[in-house]
Design a protein around this motif. Structure first.
Motif: not given
Length: 151
Positions: A23-45
């Motif tokens: 897990f690295h800064a690129g993952h964090v940036a992606f998750l931050r951007e994804a979270r902007r598209h809704g109220d809750r972020l669900v991540v499938g691993v």
């Protein structure tokens, strides 16, 4: 997915799937951007076997990856051992309103993996930020160990 299957207004749920290895800064940036598209972020691993089927076996175990991803401030829920291909039943069971993926996916790949989200106009492709990837981190580690870089 029918509108009756969607959560109430104000409770939009975004889904992303990932391996999340090293897990690295690129993952964090992606998750931050994804979270902007809704109220809750669900991540499938994705499982080790799933990841190995299309790229490489992860360095970290599934449990380690789940723990790190769950600790990210942008993540509200984690689905361990998520399916590679997202079905309408999966979207309904998790009340997903939007699916987000990086823009490195062709339309054919998107339809194969996220078919119901594509068909209902709920797939959002976001721009991939930077060149940081797990593969790049592994390359850096190898160079560092081999003494081929000044890291």
């Amino acid at each position: 997915m029918d509108d009756a299957d969607l959560p109430p207004t104000g409770a939009s749920r975004v889904y992303v799937d990932m391996v999340g290895d090293l897990f690295h800064a690129g993952h964090v940036a992606f998750l931050r951007e994804a979270r902007r598209h809704g109220d809750r972020l669900v991540v499938g691993v994705l499982s080790d076997a799933t990841a190995a089927s299309y790229k490489r076996r992860p360095v970290m175990t599934l449990a380690e990856r789940v723990a790190v991803i769950a600790a990210c401030r942008y993540v509200d829920e984690v689905v361990e051992d998520a399916p590679f291909a997202v079905t309408a039943d999966f979207l309904r069971a998790h009340a997903i309103t939007t699916v987000v993926h990086g823009d490195d996916l062709s339309m054919e790949q998107a339809e194969a993996i996220y078919g119901p989200a594509v068909a209902s106009g709920r797939l959002v492709l976001v721009r991939r930020s930077g060149n940081l990837s797990t593969t790049e981190l592994i390359r850096r580690v190898r160079e560092s160990i081999d003494g081929t870089t000044g890291l």
